[in-house]
Structures are given as structure tokens and as C-alpha cells.
Design a protein around this motif. Structure first.
Motif, PDB file in Angstrom:
ATOM      1  N   MET A 447       0.827  -1.202   0.000  1.00 13.11           N
ATOM      2  CA  MET A 447       0.000   0.000   0.000  1.00 13.11           C
ATOM      3  C   MET A 447       0.867   1.261   0.000  1.00 13.11           C
ATOM      4  O   MET A 447       0.535   2.240  -0.663  1.00 13.11           O
ATOM      5  CB  MET A 447      -0.955  -0.014   1.197  1.00 13.11           C
ATOM      6  N   ASN A 523     -12.987   1.031  -6.344  1.00  3.92           N
ATOM      7  CA  ASN A 523     -12.695  -0.352  -5.975  1.00  3.92           C
ATOM      8  C   ASN A 523     -12.272  -1.212  -7.156  1.00  3.92           C
ATOM      9  O   ASN A 523     -11.848  -2.350  -6.963  1.00  3.92           O
ATOM     10  CB  ASN A 523     -13.888  -0.966  -5.250  1.00  3.92           C
ATOM     11  N   MET A 546      -2.664  -4.210  -6.177  1.00  2.73           N
ATOM     12  CA  MET A 546      -3.704  -4.145  -5.173  1.00  2.73           C
ATOM     13  C   MET A 546      -4.527  -5.426  -5.060  1.00  2.73           C
ATOM     14  O   MET A 546      -5.064  -5.717  -4.001  1.00  2.73           O
ATOM     15  CB  MET A 546      -4.618  -2.942  -5.458  1.00  2.73           C
ATOM     16  N   ARG A 550      -5.331  -7.280  -1.624  1.00  2.00           N
ATOM     17  CA  ARG A 550      -6.652  -7.662  -1.156  1.00  2.00           C
ATOM     18  C   ARG A 550      -6.718  -9.141  -0.832  1.00  2.00           C
ATOM     19  O   ARG A 550      -7.290  -9.543   0.170  1.00  2.00           O
ATOM     20  CB  ARG A 550      -7.716  -7.311  -2.197  1.00  2.00           C
ATOM     21  N   ILE A 560     -10.295  -4.663   2.932  1.00  2.00           N
ATOM     22  CA  ILE A 560      -9.593  -3.455   2.538  1.00  2.00           C
ATOM     23  C   ILE A 560     -10.566  -2.585   1.772  1.00  2.00           C
ATOM     24  O   ILE A 560     -11.393  -3.073   1.013  1.00  2.00           O
ATOM     25  CB  ILE A 560      -8.344  -3.812   1.697  1.00  2.00           C
ATOM     26  N   ILE A 562     -11.118   1.631   0.039  1.00  2.00           N
ATOM     27  CA  ILE A 562     -10.413   2.829  -0.387  1.00  2.00           C
ATOM     28  C   ILE A 562     -11.396   3.981  -0.444  1.00  2.00           C
ATOM     29  O   ILE A 562     -12.564   3.805  -0.780  1.00  2.00           O
ATOM     30  CB  ILE A 562      -9.748   2.608  -1.764  1.00  2.00           C
ATOM     31  N   SER A 570      -5.725   9.869  -1.518  1.00  3.05           N
ATOM     32  CA  SER A 570      -6.472   8.628  -1.315  1.00  3.05           C
ATOM     33  C   SER A 570      -6.166   8.081   0.065  1.00  3.05           C
ATOM     34  O   SER A 570      -5.126   8.372   0.644  1.00  3.05           O
ATOM     35  CB  SER A 570      -6.074   7.579  -2.363  1.00  3.05           C
ATOM     36  N   PHE A 572      -6.364   4.330   2.040  1.00  3.96           N
ATOM     37  CA  PHE A 572      -6.683   2.908   2.095  1.00  3.96           C
ATOM     38  C   PHE A 572      -6.916   2.521   3.539  1.00  3.96           C
ATOM     39  O   PHE A 572      -6.148   2.903   4.424  1.00  3.96           O
ATOM     40  CB  PHE A 572      -5.520   2.079   1.552  1.00  3.96           C
TER      41      PHE A 572
END
Lengths: 732, 155
Positions: A447, A523, A546, A550, A560, A562, A570, A572
Motif C-alpha cells: 500500500m 474499488n 492491489m 486484497r 480493505i 479505499i 487517497s 486505504f
């Protein structure tokens, strides 16, 4: 595993801690902390790594650590001023050292090119300082086996005349237990000294107790060696190089070759030892002998002020300072096999259940709570809880150990991308079970990479957008809803939704005319095979970013999500279970089943009036709570325990806050009350169950399931969505 | 082809046999951790119907599987005489709900015959082999195949 390998494993464990100390020390200095002890601490860290590495013959590591240590030693003595440029160099040197350790762990050697470059840089700084001091002349500060740090005992010696060619050295050598435990042998060391010249060896057996008190594995003997040779002190010290942490040695030069220390003007070794030992009357003397270093022929070195705690035998020529107060000693740790702790946690869980069962049975026999038995039970409950809390605390660890590794990662990625990045961490002391700690490092790494590589703009772009040129990445940990939440946020450009959407369409991940909310677009980046980087970079953008995060988070029973705001950045959010911990829960009845709802998720519980329940659609419903409508979630139906709906007006409603769908109203048949429960994993023998976080064992010995409120609310939303979606699309 | 392998593995094996749905089955005695009476299980939501739920096994949560139903036989009606055989599958423990424990068998590996091709998929999937003792036929259960596939946990 043979014994040497075991010791090696311990060494690498210690290395990890030491490297962590080193980095956090440097970072504090970088942040402006001027505490001199910090420099000592980082010096010690490097020195200890070197010492251990030497014992295992890890030469590349030793060589690098030595160069590093030399520079730090100059810094410590003030010969090289600690400028901020230097701190940056030291931080990078710490990274190289960590690489060496990591390489050594795998049986290799660190990157030679990087090492050479760093060595040159370090040496330039070392020689660039105002003066050069051979490290051996500096007084050492070493933590001993107990982690107690002894400040150097500085002896101000009478000045010497020009030393004669043939010098006489008095070496007092007192091994600690650890010296023998690590398969060193005092005799060999003395024999080694013998090679340097003519020796007279005297055994000092004062510490030897009477036979009854003799501990077979304790080192009681010390030796005094009178060495007649043309050698430097350094040469003698080299003999003890690999055992210096496990013995105390003093090396002094006899002023007159004929006079012995006791009568001559030189320091009285026995008196020094006695004085130093007097400072630690509680400790068995051979176990924790203070390290005494002499600084010969450097009389202008400022001596530590004497304190009254030490009985100073020779007040005029000897000044000593005792170990700093116990705060350091408190940081000492013990290593315990995790299995033992797991066992203990299981047993305490049993104890809690047993105590609850006992209480139920006593109540069943009609004892009042105010009776002797009732009061006794109350105390037992309190004690049980205390024991449980303490036991759980043993296995819980602050996320600090993971967070500590991140500054380096950020530096490296910042270097690779050419972006200016500042990492802000928060909630480092948030505790989570050890098993979780071990597995959160990877998703956090991903991340952070993503945030810097994709989230943050370049310095120019930032300036153009009116933002500070340095981007900020925030890493935080907190407890929420009986779970640990890790947040990774950046103040970058945010998710470029049109672009994400276009890419998803191009890659065939969504239909070209799909109607998606902003949240749904965000997403999309978690879909396998999605990567927004137009160029494949070294850092991320290989299209495994990502979705891998996940997957690994889901494997941990986590989620997870966002949230992103264009131009602002952003965020997370990673939510993970605390796998094995105690939980305060609300015990409820649903369709004949007893369930536990984590108390932290519950906002309030209420019995709604029939007028407050409104139907919405075919099956849905909302509850009017103080001017707001909250969706009703029938627990029994979502979990499939029953098909008929409970009339919320006849049952009980729990208002909960969930991460996914905001507030929701869970409908149950009745509430039993609050209690603390031991979380038992369902996964250890079975597998994850949707809507269920874990299980627990109630006072009657039966298993009750603990609800996963977020998942439950998400499930309740998904069900009607699936049914309605086709009809909506058809209508459009 | 298989001959050498069979003669090498000439050690006697011990198996625990039990009744489930009018048929006799057995598992390797080394995989049996304990045998206990039936106690009501807490049902698990969204689980296959042969998973009867979970019980407390001295502090651990033990999933209970109705073996008969898993083998596509009529579900077991748990009674006071029903028995839970706790077996170890890899790192996991699982409780098998059966009607009764019948015997301990000591056999030569040659006595185990491969499962013939029968119509029942479940029988083929979960039965490792057949053993004939006098006129009884006992099927050896491959316990490691019993638990449902662990989805989403493969990593």
C-alpha cells in the motif's frame, strides 16, 4: 538444530532489534532530538552487531560495521559534528548494514558495489572530521547481559614518563557466565596473551563461595596477568575482541616494572573491582561485573563525576560513576517460545469459562450474591479477568515493529521515483496479536508503494497544483470495532476515476456502459490484472499490486477499502481481526441461537415502537431513529437461521456502526447482557464463515458465534442488490 | 507394478471401525485423537448441511461433521448413544458424528482392496479402500478429503 545454529538464530533476532534501535535512533536525531544518549545508543547497536558477527565469522558484515562504527565513534566523541547531511548518510549506512545482516542470514554477503560506495562515503566523513582518534582509545559503553548499561568508569591515572621499551601490563580478566556459555575458554585467552610476551598469571578466587552456595554454571574466577612485552594496549585488547561483551577486563600499564599495582602508584585493581562491585550489592558479583575500561595516557579526558552511591576506594585517583538508574534495565526482555504462551492463553481461556460455569452453578444452588460464596466468586472473577488481561498482553505486540521498517522503504521508493516524501506514522503502540503482526507487513508495504508511486505527484506537479513540494504519506493504526484498522493515506492526486474506468473497460473488466458509483470505480483497482501505471516501473505497476494486497488481507480474515478525493489524495483502510484476544461483547439470542456482538461496534440498543419501523420495498425496512432512517438488518435471516422475519417491534434492535454501510439496525430476539468472551478461532479447525468473526465458549460450555458486524451488514446489502440489479438494468 | 510397494509396506495397520448409516467404516487409529459422546452443536450459518456445527473440545472449537450425510446417506439422528470421533486431518481436528464405534481392526495392508468403480461419487471420493473381515466389509475413510475445500484461504 545444532547449538551454534540456535545461537546464530538468536543473534539474527538480536540484530533485527538492534537495527530497529539504530534506525529509530537516527530518525529521532533527524527529527531534531539532541539527546546525547541517542548517539551512544546507535553506536552500541552497530557495535553489538559487529561483535556478534565477528563471533560467527561474518567477515563482510564485520568489515562494514567496523567502518560504520568508526565514524559513529567520532560522532560520539564530538570529533565529527553531527550535521543533518551526516544523519542522512548514516541512515543510508544503516540500510546497507541491514542488507548485510539480511544477506548474512541467508548465508551470503551484501551487495559489494553498494558497500564499497558507502564505505568510501563513511570514510570520507570519518577523515573529514576535525581530528582522528583511534577507536580503541575511546571508552566503550557496552550493555551487559542484563541489558543494563554501564557508563564507562574513567580512571584518571598519574601521568606517565616516556614508557620504557619493555612495558609491563597488568591485565585483569574476569569472565562472565555468558563467556563459557558461548563455548569460549578462559585458558585459551590467557594462553593467547602468553604469546605476546612473558607472563605471570595469578588466580583471583575471592568470589568463589562455599561449596553449598556454588552454582555450577556461574563464573567465579578471575585472573590477573602480568605481561612483560613490547606491545600496545590495543594489541592486548584484540585478544579479548570476541569476548568483550562477556567478560570484564582491565588493562593498565605498570609504571615501574618492578612495583606491583597494590603498592605502586598505579590503580589498585582489586580496590577498583571492590568499589565497583559495592555499587551492586544485590547482584551476585560475578554475574554482573561492571565493565571497567581504562583510558591510559590521556589525562585531559574529562572524568565522569563521582556519585555517592559508589564507595570509592581511592578518592584521589579513581572516579567512578555507577550504572544509570533502573529505567534501562526495565527494557530488558526475555525470549519465550511462543507455543508456551499459546498454551497459557488456552489455559486461561479455560479458567475463564470454568469460572463462569462455577458462577452459574452456584447461582443455581440459590446462593445470594451477597453471601460469602457470592463474594468469593466475585473476587475470583476479578482475579480471573486480571490474569486474562495480563496473559493476553504478553502475546500482544505493538505494530511498531512493522512500522519501524517502513521509513526505509519510503526512502528507497522516494529515491527511485524522484519524489519528495515524508512519512507520518500514528498509533505505533496499537497492540495486536503477534500472529497478525507477522503478516501485516506485506500488505502495508504494497500500500505504501502504491501510495508513493501512484498516489503522489512529482514535486513540479505538486507545486503547480499549489501543494507543498514534499508529499505526505500517513501510516496509522488504531483499534475499531474489535478489529485493528491500518490506514495508509497520501495527499496526492487521488484516483483518476475516468482513467480507472477507461482502463477497466479496455481490459474487459467491466462493460463499457456499466453504471458505477464513485466508490465502485475506486474499488476497480482491486481487480486482478488491473494496473494504472502506463509504464511498468520497478516499484509497482506490474499489475499484481492491489489485488494481491486484497487477497492477502482476505486470507487474514480482513477487508480493505479505499476512499479517494480527486486532487486531495487517497486513503486505504485495512481492517483486520485481532485473531486471538478477549472481546467485550453483547450476548444476544437470534432464532434460538446465542450470538455475541462485539461491544465496540454497538452504538446503542433499543426496543423500537411499532410506529418507528417502516417498510421499504419488498423485504427491506428502515428504523426511524431521531429523524434519521437506518436500514434494518435481520440477523437470523442474513445468516440463514430462519426465513421468517422478526418483527423489530417485538424484538430488540442494536444500532451498529459499520465500515462499509454506515449505521445499521441489527434485529435480534432478545439481549442477555454484556460479558467478556475469549475469542476462539473457527479457522484453526474449520474455515472462515461469512458473517462470523470467530467463536467463543459460554459459561455453560457451549460454543457461541461472534458476529462480524461489517460483513453482516455487507451481506444484507448484497442480497437485495443481486435480486434487483437485473430489473433496473432492464428498465434502463 | 504395485506389487513391490505393497510387500515393502508389510507392517500391520490398526484401524478404528464404526457404524454410520447402517454401513461399517474405519479410519486409521493413528488419526483418532479421542472418542466422545454426542453433545449439541452450535450450528454454523451458510455452511453445508453435513456440517452439524461446532462444539467446545476443552477450549478449542471443533467442527462436527455428520459422516453419513457427507457420504450422501440419510442424515444421522443424534441420540445419547451417538458418538463423535475426533480425528486429526493435517493440522486440524474434526469431529465425525457416527452411530457407534464397533471395533479395532488389525490388518495387513494387503487386506485392503481398492475401491471398485461404483455409481456413488461420494463413496468413490471418500473411501480409500475396502477391507474384508470374516463376512463383514469395512470401508476405510480418507479423512483428509472430508473437509470442504477451503476457499479464499489458499495463498
Amino acid at each position: 538444530m545444532d547449538e551454534l545454529e540456535e545461537i546464530k538464530v538468536t543473534f539474527f533476532q538480536e540484530c533485527d532489534e538492534l537495527l530497529g534501535d539504530l534506525e529509530s535512533g537516527l530518525l529521532s536525531i533527524d527529527a531534531g532530538d539532541t539527546e546525547p544518549e541517542l548517539v551512544n545508543a546507535i553506536f552500541r547497536a552497530v557495535h553489538s552487531v559487529k561483535g556478534g558477527a565477528g563471533a560467527f565469522g561474518l567477515e563482510a558484515l564485520v568489515r562494514f560495521a567496523h567502518v560504520f562504527e568508526t565514524l559513529l565513534d567520532n560522532v560520539r566523541s564530538g570529533k565529527t559534528p553531527l550535521e543533518s547531511d551526516l544523519v542522512k548518510v548514516l541512515l543510508r549506512a544503516a540500510d546497507v548494514l541491514a542488507d548485510h545482516v539480511a544477506a548474512a542470514k541467508l548465508g551470503g554477503e551484501g551487495d559489494a558495489a553498494a558497500t564499497t560506495a558507502m564505505v568510501e562515503e563513511l570514510e570520507a566523513w570519518t577523515s573529514g572530521g576535525p581530528g582522528l582518534a583511534p577507536p580503541a582509545l575511546q571508552a566503550d559503553v557496552q550493555p551487559n547481559e542484563d541489558g543494563i548499561v554501564f557508563k564507562p568508569v574513567t580512571l584518571t591515572l598519574p601521568e606517565f614518563e616516556d614508557a620504557p621499551k619493555e612495558q609491563v601490563w597488568i591485565i585483569t580478566f574476569q569472565p562472565m557466565d555468558a563467556l563459557y556459555a558461548r563455548a569460549n575458554e578462559a585458558g585459551l585467552l590467557i594462553r593467547e596473551i602468553e604469546r605476546l610476551g612473558k607472563v605471570e598469571v595469578e588466580l583471583l578466587d575471592d568470589a568463589l563461595p562455599v561449596f553449598d552456595n556454588l552454582e555450577p554454571e556461574t563464573a567465579y574466577f578471575a585472573w590477573k596477568v602480568r605481561l612483560k612485552a613490547d606491545v600496545t594496549e590495543e594489541k592486548i585488547r584484540e585478544v579479548f575482541e570476541f569476548v568483550e561483551d562477556h567478560c570484564s577486563t582491565t588493562i593498565v600499564r605498570e609504571t615501574s616494572p618492578t612495583a606491583l599495582a597494590e603498592t605502586g602508584p598505579g590503580p589498585d585493581i582489586a580496590a577498583i573491582l571492590a568499589a565497583a562491585q559495592a555499587a551492586y550489592p544485590e547482584a551476585s558479583p560475578p554475574l554482573t561485573p561492571p565493565r571497567i575500561e581504562t583510558v591510559a595516557a590521556e589525562p585531559d579526558l574529562p572524568a565522569e563525576p563521582a556519585t555517592s552511591a559508589v564507595a570509592v576506594a581511592q578518592p584521589t585517583s579513581l572516579r567512578a560513576s555507577p550504572a544509570p538508574p533502573a529505567e534501562k534495565a526495565n527494557q530488558a526482555t526475555i525470549r519465550v517460545d511462543p507455543e508456551r504462551i499459546d498454551k497459557l492463553i488456552d489455559l486461561v481461556g479455560e479458567l475463564v469459562i470454568n469460572q463462569a460455569m462455577l458462577a452459574q452453578r452456584v447461582a443455581g444452588h440459590g446462593f445470594a450474591a451477597s453471601s460469602d460464596v457470592g463474594r468469593g466468586l466475585d473476587e475470583l472473577e476479578q482475579l480471573t479477568r486480571d490474569i486474562q488481561d495480563s496473559v493476553m498482553a504478553i502475546r500482544a505486540q505493538p505494530v511498531k515493529s512493522v512500522f519501524q521498517r517502513m521509513p526505509r522503504l519510503v526512502r528507497e521508493i522516494a529515491g527511485l521515483t524522484g519524489k519528495q516524501v515524508r512519512l507520518v506514522t500514528d498509533g505505533e503502540n496499537t497492540e495486536v496479536d503477534k500472529t497478525v503482526i507477522e503478516r501485516i507487513s506485506e500488505p502495508i508495504t504494497h500500500m505504501l508503494r502504491n501510495a508513493i508511486d501512484h498516489g503522489l505527484e512529482t514535486a513540479e506537479d505538486r507545486a503547480a497544483a499549489g501543494k507543498p513540494s514534499e508529499g505526505t504519506v500517513r501510516l496509522a493504526a488504531l483499534h475499531r470495532g474489535g478489529r485493528i484498522v491500518i490506514e495508509v493515506g497520501d495527499d496526492g492526486r487521488g484516483i483518476n476515476r475516468p482513467r480507472v474506468r477507461q482502463i477497466a473497460i479496455d481490459r474487459g473488466l467491466i462493460a463499457a456502459d456499466a453504471q458505477l458509483t464513485d466508490e465502485e470505480v475506486d474499488n476497480l483497482i482491486f481487480l486482478p490484472g488491473f494496473s494504472t501505471a502506463s509504464q511498468v516501473s520497478d516499484i509497482s505497476g506490474r499489475g499484481v499490486g492491489m489485488d494481491v494486497v486484497r487477497k492477502s488481507v482476505q486470507g487474514l480474515g480482513g477487508r480493505i477499502s479505499i476512499s479517494s478525493r480527486p486532487g486531495l489524495g487517497s486513503n486505504f483502510t485495512l481492517s483486520l481481526p485481532l485473531t486471538l484476544a478477549v472481546l467485550d461483547g453483547m450476548v444476544i439470542d437470534v432464532a434460538g441461537q446465542t450470538l455475541v456482538v462485539p461491544l465496540t461496534a454497538i452504538v446503542e440498543s433499543l426496543r423500537p415502537a411499532a410506529s418507528e419501523v417502516k417498510k421499504l420495498g419488498v423485504q427491506g425496512g428502515v428504523l426511524a431513529v431521531r429523524d434519521a432512517y437506518v436500514p434494518l438488518v435481520d440477523i437470523g435471516r442474513v445468516l440463514g437461521f430462519q426465513s421468517a422475519e422478526i418483527n423489530p417491534a417485538e424484538g430488540v434492535v442494536l444500532l451498529v456502526d459499520s465500515e462499509v454501510g454506515g449505521r445499521a439496525a441489527l434485529v435480534a430476539d432478545s439481549i442477555h447482557g454484556q460479558r467478556q468472551v475469549v475469542i476462539k478461532s473457527l479457522e484453526s479447525n474449520y474455515q472462515q464463515v461469512p458473517g462470523i468473526a470467530a467463536a467463543t465458549i459460554l459459561g455453560d460450555g457451549r460454543v457461541a458465534l461472534i458476529l462480524d458486524v461489517d460483513a453482516l451488514v455487507a451481506m444484507s446489502k448484497r442480497e437485495p442488490l443481486r435480486m434487483h440489479e437485473p430489473s433496473i438494468q432492464a428498465a434502463e | 507394478m504395485n506389487q513391490p510397494a505393497i510387500t515393502v509396506a508389510n507392517e500391520r495397520r490398526e484401524l478404528t471401525s464404526f457404524w454410520a448409516g447402517d454401513q461399517e467404516y474405519c479410519v486409521d487409529i493413528m488419526s483418532v485423537r479421542e472418542i466422545r459422546g454426542w453433545s449439541a452443536a452450535t450450528p454454523l450459518p451458510q455452511s453445508p448441511s453435513y456440517m452439524r456445527g461446532v462444539i467446545n473440545l476443552r477450549g478449542a472449537v471443533l467442527p462436527i461433521m455428520d459422516l453419513a450425510e457427507r457420504l450422501d446417506l440419510p442424515p444421522t439422528e443424534p441420540s445419547e448413544r451417538s458418538v463423535i470421533i475426533v480425528v486429526q486431518v493435517g493440522e486440524r481436528l474434526v469431529g465425525l458424528l457416527v452411530d457407534a464405534v464397533s471395533d479395532i481392526l488389525s490388518i495387513n495392508p494387503e487386506q485392503i482392496q481398492p475401491t471398485p468403480d461404483v455409481g456413488c461419487d461420494q463413496a468413490k471420493a471418500f473411501v480409500r479402500g475396502l477391507i474384508t473381515i470374516d463376512d463383514r466389509m469395512v470401508s476405510e475413510i480418507a479423512v483428509e478429503r472430508l473437509l470442504p475445500e477451503l476457499e479464499g484461504l489458499a495463498a
